[in-house]
Design a protein around this motif. Structure first.
Motif, PDB file in Angstrom:
ATOM      1  N   LEU A 267       0.829  -1.211   0.000  1.00 21.94           N
ATOM      2  CA  LEU A 267       0.000   0.000   0.000  1.00 21.94           C
ATOM      3  C   LEU A 267       0.860   1.257   0.000  1.00 21.94           C
ATOM      4  CD1 LEU A 267      -2.931  -0.931   2.427  1.00 21.94           C
ATOM      5  CD2 LEU A 267      -2.809  -1.140  -0.053  1.00 21.94           C
TER       6      LEU A 267
ATOM      7  N   TYR B 119       2.182   1.930  -3.518  1.00 23.35           N
ATOM      8  CA  TYR B 119       1.158   2.436  -4.436  1.00 23.35           C
ATOM      9  C   TYR B 119       0.473   3.708  -3.911  1.00 23.35           C
ATOM     10  CZ  TYR B 119       1.499  -1.646  -7.472  1.00 23.35           C
ATOM     11  OH  TYR B 119       1.948  -2.603  -8.352  1.00 23.35           O
ATOM     12  N   ASN B 120       1.100   4.326  -2.907  1.00 23.48           N
ATOM     13  CA  ASN B 120       0.579   5.571  -2.351  1.00 23.48           C
ATOM     14  C   ASN B 120      -0.868   5.426  -1.879  1.00 23.48           C
ATOM     15  OD1 ASN B 120       0.782   8.279  -1.561  1.00 23.48           O
ATOM     16  ND2 ASN B 120      -0.069   9.020  -3.501  1.00 23.48           N
ATOM     17  N   HIS B 121      -1.192   4.257  -1.372  1.00 24.76           N
ATOM     18  CA  HIS B 121      -2.513   3.988  -0.805  1.00 24.76           C
ATOM     19  C   HIS B 121      -3.639   4.327  -1.782  1.00 24.76           C
ATOM     20  CE1 HIS B 121      -1.135   3.072   3.341  1.00 24.76           C
ATOM     21  NE2 HIS B 121      -0.125   3.840   2.984  1.00 24.76           N
ATOM     22  N   ARG B 122      -3.478   3.899  -3.023  1.00 26.50           N
ATOM     23  CA  ARG B 122      -4.541   4.082  -4.019  1.00 26.50           C
ATOM     24  C   ARG B 122      -4.674   2.808  -4.845  1.00 26.50           C
ATOM     25  NH1 ARG B 122      -1.864   8.079  -8.663  1.00 26.50           N
ATOM     26  NH2 ARG B 122      -0.104   6.715  -9.175  1.00 26.50           N
ATOM     27  N   CYS B 123      -5.862   2.589  -5.370  1.00 32.50           N
ATOM     28  CA  CYS B 123      -6.120   1.413  -6.193  1.00 32.50           C
ATOM     29  C   CYS B 123      -5.399   1.562  -7.530  1.00 32.50           C
ATOM     30  CB  CYS B 123      -7.624   1.259  -6.421  1.00 32.50           C
ATOM     31  SG  CYS B 123      -8.056  -0.082  -7.543  1.00 32.50           S
TER      32      CYS B 123
ATOM     33  N   GLN C 153      -8.783   5.964  -3.048  1.00 38.99           N
ATOM     34  CA  GLN C 153      -8.100   5.738  -1.772  1.00 38.99           C
ATOM     35  C   GLN C 153      -9.150   5.399  -0.701  1.00 38.99           C
ATOM     36  OE1 GLN C 153      -5.693   9.420  -1.527  1.00 38.99           O
ATOM     37  NE2 GLN C 153      -3.893   8.149  -1.912  1.00 38.99           N
TER      38      GLN C 153
ATOM     39  N   ARG D  42      -9.261   4.556   2.305  1.00 38.13           N
ATOM     40  CA  ARG D  42      -9.053   3.420   3.214  1.00 38.13           C
ATOM     41  C   ARG D  42      -9.916   2.214   2.839  1.00 38.13           C
ATOM     42  NH1 ARG D  42      -5.867   5.148   7.390  1.00 38.13           N
ATOM     43  NH2 ARG D  42      -5.970   7.362   7.939  1.00 38.13           N
TER      44      ARG D  42
ATOM     45  N   LEU E 152      -8.756  -0.190   0.645  1.00 35.36           N
ATOM     46  CA  LEU E 152      -7.773  -0.904  -0.180  1.00 35.36           C
ATOM     47  C   LEU E 152      -7.303  -2.214   0.451  1.00 35.36           C
ATOM     48  CD1 LEU E 152      -5.582   2.147  -1.204  1.00 35.36           C
ATOM     49  CD2 LEU E 152      -7.431   1.093  -2.500  1.00 35.36           C
TER      50      LEU E 152
ATOM     51  N   SER F 263      -1.948  -2.920  -5.145  1.00 39.23           N
ATOM     52  CA  SER F 263      -2.938  -2.262  -4.300  1.00 39.23           C
ATOM     53  C   SER F 263      -4.253  -2.149  -5.065  1.00 39.23           C
ATOM     54  CB  SER F 263      -2.431  -0.867  -3.907  1.00 39.23           C
ATOM     55  OG  SER F 263      -3.435  -0.151  -3.213  1.00 39.23           O
TER      56      SER F 263
ATOM     57  N   CYS G 299      -8.702  -1.634  -4.670  1.00 37.40           N
ATOM     58  CA  CYS G 299      -9.894  -1.399  -3.865  1.00 37.40           C
ATOM     59  C   CYS G 299     -10.673  -2.703  -3.756  1.00 37.40           C
ATOM     60  CB  CYS G 299     -10.755  -0.283  -4.466  1.00 37.40           C
ATOM     61  SG  CYS G 299     -11.530  -0.708  -6.040  1.00 37.40           S
TER      62      CYS G 299
END
Length: 329
Positions: free
Chosen positions: A213, A216-220, A226, A228, A230, A252, A254
């Motif tokens: 995560l 991938y900068n906490h993105r799908c 993003q 949260r 993911l 990463s 969703c």
């Protein structure tokens, strides 16, 4: 009797930490020690929860790293009941982690000035790595736990505390806590390999998820969301003999696109082009299950949203093997 404000705040920390771990908590009383039911998926754990603030030891000059809790205002013993777990916790505002102690070493009567010890290096290790271990001379293991791993600790607390019975077990536990991705199940002591392997798998999954995560900068990677929502998905499934827990075997996604990827509705190739399964789309239309399809397709990017660091890009070999396994041509 209403809870004192500081105790209410400490119990709120426990509740919020468990939520970070994916657990829900139902209070079964309004007192301290608190009785609670912890729920995650199909698992339910009833527990007594004791918690105090962690403070520095009373011998700061001779033992500067000593930290402790002082169990007060609960009578002369910790609470325990058949079928329930007994949590003895401290909250360290210094390291912003919990300290957890083994009730089996504290079943007797509590003295008027009793204290239970941990140490600062274990607390600091937990802040950095998630878990810290302090082996006490009594044989007890004090476990320091970052808030997002408190649920994992509660689930595995018996196995964790039982892992200090021999030097090889303790060494394996300390390595698992420090870097779970660097140890394999076959490296665990044979006598406790089966039970410790479950804890290792959970720790590996957590560390793998954090690294993927973050990459991938906490993105799908399919749609960019993003919020949260993911998951860190394995490209080549974790149970495949050629799979691993490296970032290059992770992506990463969703929740929607993770499910879609696992069910071969969407994938990406070795050039990172996102593809939709025409065969599965046709089946959905025949079955009358294609409502929302246009919105679904519109949400997808043409190319995978890749990590900033090229070394974290998906492995070409893993992508090819995973697509073959899922039936993509």
């Amino acid at each position: 009797m209403p809870l004192k404000r500081d105790k209410e705040e400490l119990l709120d920390r426990v509740k919020n930490a468990l939520r970070l771990s994916g657990w829900q908590l139902i209070w079964l009383n309004d007192d301290h020690p608190a009785r609670a039911r912890l729920i995650k998926d199909n698992l339910s754990i009833d527990a007594w929860i004791h918690i105090w603030n962690v403070s520095s030891g009373g011998r700061s000059s001779s033992r500067p790293h000593e930290r402790r809790i002082q169990p007060t205002a609960i009578g002369d013993h910790f609470r325990a009941s058949k079928g329930m777990r007994t949590l003895i916790l401290g909250w360290s505002s210094e390291a912003e982690v919990f300290a957890a102690f083994d009730y089996r070493f504290h079943e007797g009567q509590i003295g008027t000035s009793s204290s239970v010890q941990t140490d600062l290096p274990a607390l600091e290790a937990a802040a950095q790595k998630g878990i810290g271990v302090f082996a006490k001379s009594t044989g007890e293991l004090s476990i320091a736990v970052r808030p997002d791993l408190l649920g994992l600790y509660v689930e595995q607390m018996i196995t964790i505390h039982d892992s200090g019975g021999a030097p090889a077990q303790l060494a394996a536990l300390q390595q698992m806590a420090s870097d779970p991705l660097a140890i394999e199940p076959d490296d665990l002591p044979k006598s406790r390999r089966k039970v410790m392997a479950t804890t290792l798998r959970l720790l590996r999954d957590r560390r793998f998820g954090e690294q993927v995560l973050e990459a991938y900068n906490h993105r799908c990677a399919f749609c960019g969301i993003q919020l949260r929502l993911l998951d860190a998905a394995h490209i080549l499934p974790v149970n495949h003999p050629k799979s691993n827990d490296k970032v290059t075997n992770g992506i990463s996604l969703c929740a929607l696109h993770h499910r879609s990827y696992d069910n071969s509705l969407v994938t990406f190739n070795e050039k990172y082009v996102i593809k939709i399964s025409k065969v599965n789309l046709a089946k959905l239309k025949v079955d009358g299950r294609d409502n929302g399809l246009k919105t679904f397709i519109k949400s997808l990017k043409p190319l995978l949203l890749l990590p900033k660091i090229q070394a974290s890009y998906p492995s070409t070999q893993m992508v090819i093997k995973a697509n073959a396994l899922r039936g993509w041509e």
